[in-house]
Design an enzyme around this catalytic site. Structure first.
Site, mmCIF file in Angstrom:
data_model
loop_
_atom_site.group_PDB
_atom_site.id
_atom_site.type_symbol
_atom_site.label_atom_id
_atom_site.label_comp_id
_atom_site.label_asym_id
_atom_site.label_seq_id
_atom_site.Cartn_x
_atom_site.Cartn_y
_atom_site.Cartn_z
ATOM 1 N N ASP A 187 -3.334 1.404 6.823
ATOM 2 C CA ASP A 187 -2.503 1.058 5.666
ATOM 3 C C ASP A 187 -2.233 -0.444 5.594
ATOM 4 O O ASP A 187 -2.195 -1.026 4.511
ATOM 5 C CB ASP A 187 -1.174 1.828 5.714
ATOM 6 C CG ASP A 187 -1.401 3.326 5.717
ATOM 7 O OD1 ASP A 187 -2.381 3.773 5.088
ATOM 8 O OD2 ASP A 187 -0.614 4.051 6.352
ATOM 9 N N ASP A 242 0.851 -1.189 0.000
ATOM 10 C CA ASP A 242 0.000 0.000 0.000
ATOM 11 C C ASP A 242 0.886 1.238 0.000
ATOM 12 O O ASP A 242 1.714 1.417 0.888
ATOM 13 C CB ASP A 242 -0.901 -0.012 1.236
ATOM 14 C CG ASP A 242 -1.786 1.216 1.289
ATOM 15 O OD1 ASP A 242 -2.660 1.340 0.418
ATOM 16 O OD2 ASP A 242 -1.588 2.057 2.177
ATOM 17 N N CYS A 273 -17.087 -7.352 12.586
ATOM 18 C CA CYS A 273 -16.331 -8.362 13.331
ATOM 19 C C CYS A 273 -15.468 -7.753 14.432
ATOM 20 O O CYS A 273 -14.821 -8.472 15.184
ATOM 21 C CB CYS A 273 -15.476 -9.188 12.389
ATOM 22 S SG CYS A 273 -14.133 -8.257 11.647
ATOM 23 N N CYS A 322 -13.673 -2.317 12.291
ATOM 24 C CA CYS A 322 -14.790 -2.978 11.621
ATOM 25 C C CYS A 322 -15.979 -3.073 12.564
ATOM 26 O O CYS A 322 -15.840 -3.478 13.715
ATOM 27 C CB CYS A 322 -14.375 -4.367 11.143
ATOM 28 S SG CYS A 322 -15.714 -5.216 10.289
ATOM 29 N N CYS A 370 -12.891 -4.527 5.074
ATOM 30 C CA CYS A 370 -12.314 -5.160 6.254
ATOM 31 C C CYS A 370 -11.505 -6.366 5.793
ATOM 32 O O CYS A 370 -12.007 -7.200 5.043
ATOM 33 C CB CYS A 370 -13.406 -5.608 7.221
ATOM 34 S SG CYS A 370 -12.792 -6.645 8.551
ATOM 35 N N GLU A 386 -1.601 -1.333 -5.964
ATOM 36 C CA GLU A 386 -2.871 -0.779 -6.405
ATOM 37 C C GLU A 386 -2.606 0.074 -7.644
ATOM 38 O O GLU A 386 -1.649 0.835 -7.678
ATOM 39 C CB GLU A 386 -3.416 0.092 -5.294
ATOM 40 C CG GLU A 386 -4.895 0.251 -5.323
ATOM 41 C CD GLU A 386 -5.360 1.003 -4.092
ATOM 42 O OE1 GLU A 386 -6.548 1.235 -3.969
ATOM 43 O OE2 GLU A 386 -4.513 1.354 -3.252
ATOM 44 N N CYS A 393 -13.291 -9.778 7.632
ATOM 45 C CA CYS A 393 -14.582 -10.335 7.226
ATOM 46 C C CYS A 393 -15.063 -9.827 5.868
ATOM 47 O O CYS A 393 -16.054 -10.322 5.344
ATOM 48 C CB CYS A 393 -15.646 -10.061 8.293
ATOM 49 S SG CYS A 393 -16.097 -8.333 8.440
HETATM 50 ZN ZN LIG Z 1 -14.702 -7.101 9.713
#
Ligand SMILES: [Zn+2]
Length: 512
Positions: free
Chosen positions: A440, A269, A433, A430, A411, A358, A414
């Site tokens: 990053d 990243d 979860c 998140c 996330c 990316e 999850c």
């Molecule tokens: Zn999550």
């Protein structure tokens, strides 16, 4: 597959040599401008002819043009015809019997400089013309390219290029000739002193592992530089990633994401807070590099010097000195940034055989005025370019994740998307979860996971082997007028010897 690499050294010319170098810089600029003039005039002439008019013979138009020179080959021919023509230079001779006649001399000073310098400058123009037409027709991506403009004389810029040739079994460009080891010998110009140690380059040449293609001599930051582009042999197998490992990834009919006892894909990243954070899909962070912000650090001094320069009277000697000081500060910032980027890219490609980045729309992002300076300072594009070519040298893989993949907002545990994540949120939390992780690292892990799911085998059989995707930010290919079929080496042409731990070694330019 030949590898293109380049070296850059600082030159120490004598006063007399500096004059010769300046003359060559001027000749290159002159040839570029004159060829552009010929091109423009020919366009006018041809346009008039198609309208059925007889064009007036333009003094600068050279030969009566029937078609517009566009390619490097045509432009060189047009320039060469012009330089021997009457419009390039003539002399009136008056004989004893007082009859006058015109003696066509052509460009009188053309023999004082290396003819190649003219040609290479004209080739540059043809590239500019091609970039312009490609950009207009949509063949070329990125920013719109304008029509080439005339080059101005500048106190702190300019360059010329010389190709290496073989003359009587000897290369015309040689390093370490004569009694001086730190020297370069250029045709017509002579032996120039080099500030840094050239041992590494010389050893590569002597052992037949590198061949000089061309050199560019440039003036900048009150110094003279030479950058050497070489065609080099592949890296030593010990420095390359194991080919079997890469092969098995591309094996067909394997539904499992590839993992060979190694870490698998490593997501990188690129950011502003941390320059780069690398992570694997299981959530482990493998590298974190803080952003040194070379530009921001150098900015106060840059501002001061720039103010000082603008206060000096135009055209004065003090103004010129102030401009030189300013350009050296710019060079210092650039050197710090590049040093950093080389270290980061080296570390990444050395330790990881599969990297995923990316695909950033950097041009689009820099249009954000609040962020553009910081993004430019981080030099994401350059980092991506370096990672791509260095990884290719090592036989590893680089994959570009889709531009619209929400790596930051997903996330990594999850897979829930958090749409309300802002740039200020340094930590990803998140709500589903309860994962709490550095922003990053979360993005890097997501990239790694994305790559695991997008390895060619998983997508489809047809996409096999496409994992080595070039960075869109990589520079364009080097074309050469005399070798139309140069191998594509778009991602491997900048300064960098072997790509190992070369940062900070002899070939790196000292802070000016
Ligand atoms: Zn999550």
């Amino acid at each position: 597959m030949p590898r293109h690499a380049s070296f850059r050294f600082c030159l120490v010319p004598s006063v007399e040599q500096e004059r010769v170098l300046s003359q060559h810089v001027g000749a290159a600029r002159f040839a570029f401008n004159q060829a552009l003039r010929l091109h423009k005039n020919a366009q006018v002439v041809v346009a008039l002819r198609t309208q059925g008019q007889t064009p007036v013979e333009d003094a600068d138009g050279g030969p009566a043009a029937h078609r517009v020179p566009w390619t490097g080959f045509d432009l060189i021919n047009a320039f060469n015809t012009w330089k021997r023509s009457e419009s390039a230079g003539r002399r009136f001779l008056v004989g004893m019997d007082l009859t006058a006649r015109v003696d066509v001399t052509g460009l009188v000073w053309r023999d004082q400089v290396l003819a190649q310098v003219f040609e290479e400058a004209v080739v540059d123009l043809s590239r500019g013309l091609k970039a312009f037409t490609d950009s207009r027709t949509g063949t070329r991506k990125g920013r719109k390219v304008g029509f080439p403009r005339f080059k101005k004389k500048s106190a702190t810029g300019g360059s010329f290029r010389i190709r290496n040739r073989t003359n009587k079994g000897r290369a015309t460009i040689r390093f370490g000739d004569g009694e001086r080891v730190r020297s370069v010998s250029l045709p017509k110009i002579g032996i120039l002193r080099v500030r840094e140690c050239t041992r590494r380059l010389r050893r590569m040449i002597i052992k037949g592992r590198a061949r000089i293609l061309h050199v560019t001599v440039s003036q900048g930051a009150n110094r003279w530089w030479i950058s050497i582009t070489v065609e080099a042999a592949d890296l030593h197998p010990a420095m390359r990633h194991s080919p079997e490992l890469v092969e098995t990834v591309a094996e067909e009919g394997d539904p499992q994401p590839a993992r060979h006892g190694e870490e698998g894909w490593v997501g990188v990243d690129r950011g502003l807070h941390a320059l780069a954070v690398a992570g694997v899909s299981d959530g482990t962070e493998v590298l974190r590099v803080t952003n040194q912000r070379a530009f921001r650090r150098g900015l106060p001094r840059l501002r001061r010097l720039s103010r000082a320069a603008s206060r000096k009277r135009r055209g004065s000697r003090n103004r010129r000195k102030a401009v030189v000081r300013l350009s050296r500060q710019h060079a210092r910032i650039r050197n710090r940034r590049h040093h950093m980027l080389h270290q980061v890219s080296n570390q990444l490609v050395k330790n990881h055989d599969r990297l995923v980045l990316e695909d950033l729309n950097i041009t689009g992002m820099t249009s954000n005025r609040k962020l553009s300076r910081a993004i430019g300072d981080a030099a994401w594009g350059e980092l991506g370019r370096q990672i791509t070519y260095k990884q290719a040298w090592r036989g590893g893989q680089v994959m570009m994740a889709d531009m619209w993949f929400p790596s930051s907002k997903t996330c990594s545990s999850c897979g829930t998307l958090r749409k309300d994540l802002t740039l200020k949120d340094r930590v990803f939390e998140c709500r589903e979860c309860g994962l709490v992780v550095d922003r990053d690292l979360n993005a890097a892990v997501n990239l790694a996971a994305w790559a695991e799911n997008h390895t060619p085998t998983v997508t489809d059989g047809a996409g096999r082997g496409v994992a080595r995707v070039g960075d869109r930010q990589a520079a364009g290919p080097v074309t050469n007028a005399h070798r139309q079929n140069t191998p594509t080496h778009h991602d491997v042409r900048r300064r960098d010897g072997e790509g190992l731990d070369d940062v900070g070694t002899s070939q790196t330019a000292p802070a000016a």
